[in-house]
Enzyme design. Sequence first.
Site: not given
Length: 189
Positions: A56, A111-112, A115, A143, A164-165, A171, A177
Amino acid sequence: MTSPSSSDLSGHWAAHELGRVVVSAAELQARITEMGRQITADYAGAPPLLVCVLKGAVNFMADIMRAIELPVQIDFMAVSSYGAATKTSGVVRIVKDLDVDLNNRDVLIIEDVVDSGLTLNYLRQYLGARSPRSLEVCALLLKEGEQRVEQDLKYVGFSIPADFVVGYGLDVNERYRNLDAIYTFVGEA
Ligand code: IMP
Ligand code: MG
């Protein structure tokens, strides 16, 4: 956060599964330039090892590393969390470990999205056990209100609602992606 025109998805090849623009491509690039400047200032004299969490964070890694004006080194880890497609279980499996030794290194985890924070907690403990000199986190997205454990994040790109994105590395079942912005996902997971 985004202008109405950038949220007009008619004509976009993935419009049928995308809800709205959460962070536009221009906003991503502007913020990443800023973050790169900050990291450059903070780590002057001690270039960090950037650890990208695959898959990610791959887009973010490619852009943030070029925004840092220091001789950084990079490495990659791949983790996967068990559970449903859109929620993490907190049980993390290391799919690919690092190649380099962390002993006495200044490590910055790229990190992407954070959450629940469970993936990051696991990674911090896992990497922290290898005696880095410092271990910090640079997360593109946080988030809002979802963290189960208090997170100590040195750099955060954007705080976003708990939807959720997808896009820019993120993804749903390995799709989307390759989008250059971040969108809410409204299709079937
Ligand atoms: P956490 O352990 O709940 O913090 O979740 C972290 C991981 O779950 C991230 O590294 C992503 O791979 C994935 N994830 C969490 N939220 C999203 C999302 O909105 N879209 C895509 N992947 C997500
Ligand atoms: Mg994922």
